[in-house]
Design an enzyme around this catalytic site. Structure first.
Site, short mmCIF file in Angstrom:
data_model
loop_
_atom_site.label_atom_id
_atom_site.label_comp_id
_atom_site.label_asym_id
_atom_site.label_seq_id
_atom_site.Cartn_x
_atom_site.Cartn_y
_atom_site.Cartn_z
N GLY A 67 27.50 30.74 34.21
CA GLY A 67 26.16 30.20 34.36
C GLY A 67 25.22 31.21 34.98
N GLY A 119 20.88 34.28 40.70
CA GLY A 119 22.08 35.03 40.38
C GLY A 119 22.89 34.40 39.27
CE LYS A 158 25.19 31.11 44.22
NZ LYS A 158 25.06 30.18 43.10
CG ASP A 185 20.40 22.93 47.10
OD1 ASP A 185 19.78 21.95 46.66
OD2 ASP A 185 20.55 23.98 46.46
#
Length: 532
Positions: free
Chosen positions: A273, A278, A294, A385
């Protein structure tokens, strides 16, 4: 939980029931009344869409290498001078200083002072190296028994036992949650009215040191008790047929000294993804270990601030949190985590599998997320988040919270303005969006929004409203109406999460308990519908 009555494989004759059943529960992971319990759910699943390409922080990635829920940690520091341990799982060395071993192999512990990785010598090969301490247990101890899972909850026992793969009589032994020093035998069963379910039998301890479920049949040891009921039901719902399968636990870190790792030790193999800050890749560390990576765009956050935060993040260890393994601390920053196979919860809900999910599975997923966040709450940490895009889904609908704490470090102006295009305003509590007051109570607000994502199979919150409008309306007291087919009791829980005063919102501990008991305490008459 409620919908399915698929009949499991027979494991032997049924017998009369004991009166001292601690309780039972409906299945969690059954998705369709037409499925047979011998067939894996994955046979109905199309390839997962791991991550979306929206312009938000995409989650970490992750895998459980096995098809079952990660097993609990069963070992701790050496006690009483015990130095001979037995391997609970196979382990392949990841570095030159690691020691490979096979399940059942006996190991002598040379040094256990370094916590998660012990220096050990194999009694069969004579070789010495470091081993993950949660892969072994003292020889001849109850912890070394394959069926003993120690301190897991009743709910987690039911998740493990109610896999469609398990025959009747699949079992495990765990510590009793209600009686100190006692144990509980949990056994999978099936009947035409209730479908798949689990019976729990309290194992009591005699003053003389023996054990019993019913006082007329007593045993010297738990091993003897299990051996007896494996041959005779004798009042149990079914004789014990199969030890409940569990996955290898995640090791604590990649290896003994792997924290700040060189970039060239990572191989990026499959891009999962991409977001504004990033990319997420599936990859391999040191040529041996599957991980998620990541990669952050340069300038996203200060490397110094990130490394400081990562030192805190790596200490957060819970089965419902994605585990942080290692970092590359120079820009571009790499964050290395466990790899979880099904990708983000948001994509999972919107994908092919979302159509098969009903309220019992969705509520169980919510309970798992609440469990992870209850741990974050106990650790006095804040996520900042919390939303479906930052939850990862593994095998058997296991959910893990990802990306905790990272949002605080982002230095992008479109994000730090809190009302910019990149900021997740629809998930954010008003006191956090307007005044930057991020607390565990603002996470509770976000959890209420996440509940709407679950019950609508991934619909964007506040449909038809733009960010500025959402902020204005919420400040005036607007709250989203009950989603279609969602029980009013669940909508009431959302409203509790959205109380204006943060201190009046429930704790995650309460949310976890409410959701885990939802179909016994709140909605016992639930019947599945076309959508939920």
């Amino acid at each position: 939980m409620g919908a399915t009555k698929s009949k499991p494989r027979e494991g032997g004759p049924r017998s009369r029931s004991l009166d001292i059943v601690e309780g039972s529960h409906q299945p969690f992971t059954s998705l369709s009344a037409s499925q047979t319990p011998n067939k894996s759910l994955d046979s109905h699943r199309p390839p997962a869409q791991p991550f979306g390409g929206n312009c938000d922080l995409t989650p970490f990635g992750g895998i459980n290498f096995s098809d079952t829920i990660t097993s609990p940690q069963r070992t701790g520091p050496l006690a009483g001078g015990v130095t001979t341990f037995v391997a609970l799982y196979d382990y392949e060395s990841r570095t030159e200083t690691d020691l490979s071993f096979k399940k059942g192999e006996r190991l002598q512990i040379v040094n256990n002072t370094e916590g998660d990785w012990w220096l050990a010598r194999s009694l069969s090969s004579g070789q010495t190296g470091y081993i993950p301490s949660n892969y072994v247990a003292p020889s001849d101890s109850i912890q070394a028994e394959e069926w003993y899972l120690g301190k897991i909850t009743r709910r987690e026992a039911e998740r493990l036992l109610l896999s469609l793969e398990n025959p009747r009589g699949t079992f495990l032994v765990r510590e009793s949650e209600t009686t100190k020093g006692a144990y509980c035998l949990s056994v999978s069963d099936y009947d035409a009215n209730r479908g798949l379910n689990v019976k729990h039998y309290k194992i009591r301890k005699l003053d003389s040191g023996g054990f019993y479920i019913t006082s007329r049949t007593q045993f010297i040891s738990l091993q003897q008790l299990v051996a007896y009921y494996s041959k005779h039901a004798d009042g149990l719902c079914h004789r014990l047929t199969t030890v409940c399968p569990t996955a290898k636990p995640q090791t604590q870190g990649l290896s003994r000294d792997a924290w700040e790792i060189p970039r060239d030790s990572l191989r990026l193999e499959l891009k999962l993804g991409q977001g504004c800050f990033g990319e997420v890749w599936m990859g391999t560390w040191n040529g041996t270990t599957r991980v998620a990576i990541k990669t952050l765009k340069p300038g996203t956050m200060s490397p110094e601030a990130f490394l400081q935060e990562a030192q805190v993040m790596k200490k957060l260890r819970h089965e419902k949190l994605v585990q942080l393994y290692a970092v590359v601390s120079e820009e571009p920053i790499y964050i290395v985590t466990e790899y979880i196979s099904k990708g983000s919860l948001l994509d999972f809900l919107k994908g092919e599998m979302g159509r098969y999910l009903r309220l019992p599975q969705l509520v169980d997923m919510a309970a798992q997320i609440a469990s992870g966040m209850a741990y974050v709450e106990r650790m006095n940490y804040v996520h900042r988040d919390l939303r479906a895009a930052n939850i990862l889904v593994g095998e058997n609908l296991v959910c893990k919270v990802a990306d905790f704490g990272l949002a605080r470090l982002i230095e992008d102006n479109e994000y730090t303005a809190r009302q910019g295009a990149k900021f997740p305003i629809k998930w954010t509590a008003p006191e956090a969006a307007l005044y930057g007051r991020f607390t565990i109570k603002s996470d509770v607000w976000s959890f209420g929004i996440l509940l709407t994502e679950l019950t609508t199979k991934g619909r964007v919150p506040y449909p038809g409203m733009v960010n500025r409008e959402v902020l204005d309306q919420v400040e005036r007291g607007y709250r989203m109406p009950c989603p279609p087919d969602c029980p009013e009791s669940l909508h009431d829980l959302m409203f509790q999460c959205w109380r204006k005063d943060p201190e009046e919102r429930p704790t995650f501990e309460y949310l976890q308990a409410f959701l885990e008991d939802y179909f016994t305490a709140t909605e016992p008459q639930y019947q599945p519908g076309d959508n939920l």
